[in-house]
Design a protein around this motif. Structure first.
Motif, short mmCIF file in Angstrom:
data_model
loop_
_atom_site.label_atom_id
_atom_site.label_comp_id
_atom_site.label_asym_id
_atom_site.label_seq_id
_atom_site.Cartn_x
_atom_site.Cartn_y
_atom_site.Cartn_z
N UNK A 153 10.17 -0.82 14.11
CA UNK A 153 9.62 -0.20 12.90
C UNK A 153 8.11 -0.45 12.79
N UNK A 154 7.70 -1.67 13.09
CA UNK A 154 6.28 -2.02 12.98
C UNK A 154 5.46 -1.29 14.04
N UNK A 155 6.00 -1.20 15.25
CA UNK A 155 5.30 -0.49 16.31
C UNK A 155 5.15 0.99 15.96
N UNK A 156 6.20 1.57 15.39
CA UNK A 156 6.11 2.97 14.93
C UNK A 156 5.03 3.11 13.86
N UNK A 157 4.92 2.12 12.97
CA UNK A 157 3.91 2.17 11.92
C UNK A 157 2.50 2.14 12.51
N UNK A 158 2.36 1.59 13.71
CA UNK A 158 1.05 1.56 14.38
C UNK A 158 0.81 2.80 15.22
N UNK A 159 1.70 3.79 15.14
CA UNK A 159 1.45 5.08 15.77
C UNK A 159 2.13 5.36 17.08
N UNK A 160 2.85 4.37 17.64
CA UNK A 160 3.53 4.59 18.93
C UNK A 160 4.81 5.39 18.71
N UNK A 477 -4.31 -4.17 8.43
CA UNK A 477 -4.65 -5.07 9.54
C UNK A 477 -3.46 -5.93 9.93
N UNK A 478 -2.72 -6.40 8.94
CA UNK A 478 -1.53 -7.22 9.20
C UNK A 478 -0.51 -6.41 10.00
N UNK A 479 -0.31 -5.18 9.60
CA UNK A 479 0.66 -4.32 10.30
C UNK A 479 0.22 -4.08 11.74
N UNK A 480 -1.06 -3.76 11.93
CA UNK A 480 -1.56 -3.49 13.29
C UNK A 480 -1.41 -4.73 14.18
N UNK A 481 -1.72 -5.90 13.64
CA UNK A 481 -1.59 -7.13 14.42
C UNK A 481 -0.13 -7.42 14.74
N UNK A 482 0.75 -7.23 13.76
CA UNK A 482 2.18 -7.46 13.98
C UNK A 482 2.71 -6.53 15.06
N UNK A 483 2.22 -5.30 15.07
CA UNK A 483 2.67 -4.33 16.08
C UNK A 483 2.16 -4.70 17.46
N UNK A 484 0.90 -5.02 17.57
CA UNK A 484 0.31 -5.34 18.86
C UNK A 484 0.92 -6.60 19.47
N UNK A 535 3.57 -0.25 -4.06
CA UNK A 535 3.58 0.53 -2.82
C UNK A 535 3.52 -0.38 -1.60
N UNK A 536 2.63 -1.36 -1.64
CA UNK A 536 2.44 -2.24 -0.48
C UNK A 536 3.69 -3.07 -0.22
N UNK A 537 4.26 -3.64 -1.27
CA UNK A 537 5.45 -4.48 -1.07
C UNK A 537 6.63 -3.63 -0.61
N UNK A 538 6.78 -2.43 -1.16
CA UNK A 538 7.86 -1.55 -0.71
C UNK A 538 7.67 -1.17 0.75
N UNK A 539 6.44 -0.85 1.14
CA UNK A 539 6.18 -0.47 2.53
C UNK A 539 6.45 -1.64 3.48
N UNK A 540 6.04 -2.83 3.07
CA UNK A 540 6.26 -4.01 3.92
C UNK A 540 7.74 -4.32 4.08
N UNK A 541 8.48 -4.29 2.99
CA UNK A 541 9.92 -4.53 3.08
C UNK A 541 10.60 -3.47 3.94
N UNK A 542 10.15 -2.24 3.82
CA UNK A 542 10.72 -1.16 4.64
C UNK A 542 10.52 -1.41 6.12
N UNK A 543 9.39 -2.00 6.49
CA UNK A 543 9.14 -2.29 7.90
C UNK A 543 10.04 -3.39 8.43
#
Length: 552
Positions: A153-160, A477-484, A535-543
């Motif tokens: 899910x996190x990698x998809x959020x980073x565009x892959x 930035x947190x999402x991108x780092x988590x994905x990478x 919005x941010x907390x919902x998006x984070x939990x969704x990931x």
């Protein structure tokens, strides 16, 4: 203003300084400028070490380069102050207007906030469960079911583009043993000593006979095959159903059998032979993996002509690459450390870059305890604790979040009582409660007739408002780092910190008017901030595959 936006501003200033001849960089301006949050808020909202990073290349002392950049940054829109500190740090304070507009941008972005194109253009295959279709999924699969899906899910959020794949170990003697166990139970006989003894075997046998009564009249060989295939079908369907209930969806269920039935194993060997890494010795066919750091060469075809499991593994990897995946990720358990070297060597033998085309994270074991005792056994499965048992004990949300909030390469012990209690010291409850509280505030605003209206961002200038906005700005930035780094626990820890920042804000900043007090611009501005935080907390939990409740 997000760290990404500020990074672009600093880079633009650096480009302008180079274009004007004030700064010389032989290698040109770097593509990225690192922006960080200083630990001490007195040092500003953000900091960057870009001057120290480029001092040597520019031929300027770092503080001199920092002063040059600071002078230009002070005239930039949205920047209130810039100070040079220490050996050449740039400490930057963002204006309240620039900071406040972030709330509006987050609400407008909605579910897309936090997503990026960091990994755009990458086709990634992630295989995070490989199981025999001979019994229920067990505790050993639970951690990867949650963490593997969260990584995807996190990698998809980073565009892959991500394909989740389940490898079905449906070839080998264990399948015939499974069939023989079912057949024995169907006839009221004891299961063979080396067979499957869980109560589920009797349940499956009964279901098969009820659906196909005539199966008991087949010749022994045909009956064994029929029980094997029917049991396979039913057990696989149960695994699929349990994983879907656990919110873990697989795009591909890949059968090991098909590798052999369609000639893919032979094709894989041909690919390796063309690369020059196949040789024969002692009547067997080998892959020379020692050329690429493996501790020994690997047999593909034994002296008796049978294929090894490694031959299947090799063919499967080559098949994935030929399906167009740039990166193949294998999430393996703690008992598979020895596979890392051989799989990377195998990728190299196939002509790939083992540091790019294949990744092999190793996950450690997880224990579930209740009332101080480790849960080990299942009434249905016998000697193992199943995915269904653990979900029944803890629930999907508590289990997924708790499994995702720690690094997968660390051993983990979960206490059922701790992860299911509804108190603030339970991280999953704490974060979910924050979302429910935010949703409640918005509902109350609607009931009071208070609408957000047009945002006046300059009003969001309280220290607690600034801290919350800064936290929200960190999310991409947190999402991108988590994905990478394939580390979804970074999302969980961020959510906990952000929930804490929100609660502290709410303790001192009243959002809704009291009594007969009329709604003012400050109330409306804070409603924007409340919605942005939701919005941010919902998006984070969704990931993390965790539900964001509106009421608790």
């Amino acid at each position: 203003m997000t760290p990404e936006q500020l990074s672009r501003v600093v880079r633009e200033v650096l480009v302008a300084a180079v274009d004007d001849g004030e700064v010389t960089l032989a290698d040109g301006v770097p593509d990225d400028v690192l922006i960080e949050r200083p630990r001490n808020r007195e040092h500003g909202d953000y900091a960057t070490n870009i001057a120290m990073r480029l001092a040597k290349k520019s031929g300027m002392p770092p503080r001199e380069l920092a002063e040059t950049l600071a002078g230009r940054l002070r005239g930039s829109t949205g920047i209130e102050a810039v100070d040079v500190a220490g050996p050449g740090f740039l400490n930057i304070t963002v204006s309240a207007v620039a900071q406040g507009t972030l709330a509006e941008a987050i609400v407008a972005a909605g579910s897309s906030y936090g997503r990026s194109d960091t990994l755009a253009g990458t086709q990634l295959n992630i295989e995070f469960i490989s199981a025999n279709p001979t019994g229920p999924l067990h505790l050993g699969h639970v951690r990867w079911a949650a963490v593997g899906d969260a990584i995807a899910r996190v990698i998809e959020a980073a565009g892959a583009e991500v394909t989740r794949e389940f490898y079905i170990n449906d070839r080998g003697s264990q399948m015939d043993t499974f069939g023989a166990s079912l057949m024995a139970r169907a006839h009221g006989k004891d299961v063979p000593d080396d067979g499957y003894h869980g109560a589920y075997v009797g349940e499956l046998a009964q279901a098969i006979v009820e659906a196909r009564p005539a199966i008991l009249d087949l010749p022994a060989d045909e009956q064994l095959a029929a029980f094997r295939e029917e049991g396979y079908r039913l057990q696989l369907a149960e695994q699929q159903s349990q994983l879907e209930e656990f919110r873990t969806h697989f795009d591909v269920w890949f059968s090991e059998r098909t590798l052999h039935e369609t000639g893919k194993v032979e094709h894989g060997i041909d690919v390796l032979r063309a690369q020059g890494h196949i040789f024969e010795s002692d009547g067997a066919l080998w892959m020379r993996t020692t050329d690429f750091g493996d501790d020994k060469d690997r047999v593909l075809i034994k002296q008796d002509g049978s294929y090894t499991y490694f031959a299947s593994d090799t063919a499967y990897y080559i098949n994935k690459r030929e399906r167009g995946f740039d990166v193949c990720v294998y999430l393996l358990g703690a008992d598979h450390h020895g596979y890392v070297g051989r799989l990377k060597a195998m990728a190299a033998c196939a002509g790939d870059d083992p540091e790019h085309n294949i990744e092999i994270p190793i996950g450690q074991m997880v224990k579930i305890v209740r009332e101080g005792q480790e849960l080990r056994l299942s009434k249905r499965a016998g000697t193992m604790l199943t995915l269904g048992d653990v979900v029944d004990a803890a629930g999907v949300d508590a289990l997924r979040y708790s499994l995702c909030r720690s690094p997968a390469d660390s051993p983990l012990t979960l206490d059922v009582a701790q992860i299911t209690k509804q108190t603030s010291d339970n991280p999953v409850f704490y974060v979910q409660y924050a979302h429910a509280r935010l949703s409640s505030i918005l509902r109350n605003a609607t009931e009071l007739g208070v609408e957000r209206g047009e945002l006046r961002p300059e009003l969001l200038s309280h220290e607690r408002e600034s801290l919350l906005l800064a936290a929200l700005g960190e999310f991409p930035r947190i999402v991108a780092t988590a994905a990478e780094q394939r580390q979804p626990h970074r999302i969980a820890r961020y959510l906990e910190e952000t929930a804490s920042t929100f609660h502290k804000f709410y303790d001192v900043c009243r959002v809704l008017p009291m009594g007969d007090e009329p709604a003012g611009d400050i109330h409306r501005a804070r409603l924007w901030l409340i919605d942005a935080t939701r919005v941010v907390i919902a998006n984070g939990l969704g990931m993390l595959g965790v539900f964001a409740p509106e009421r608790m």
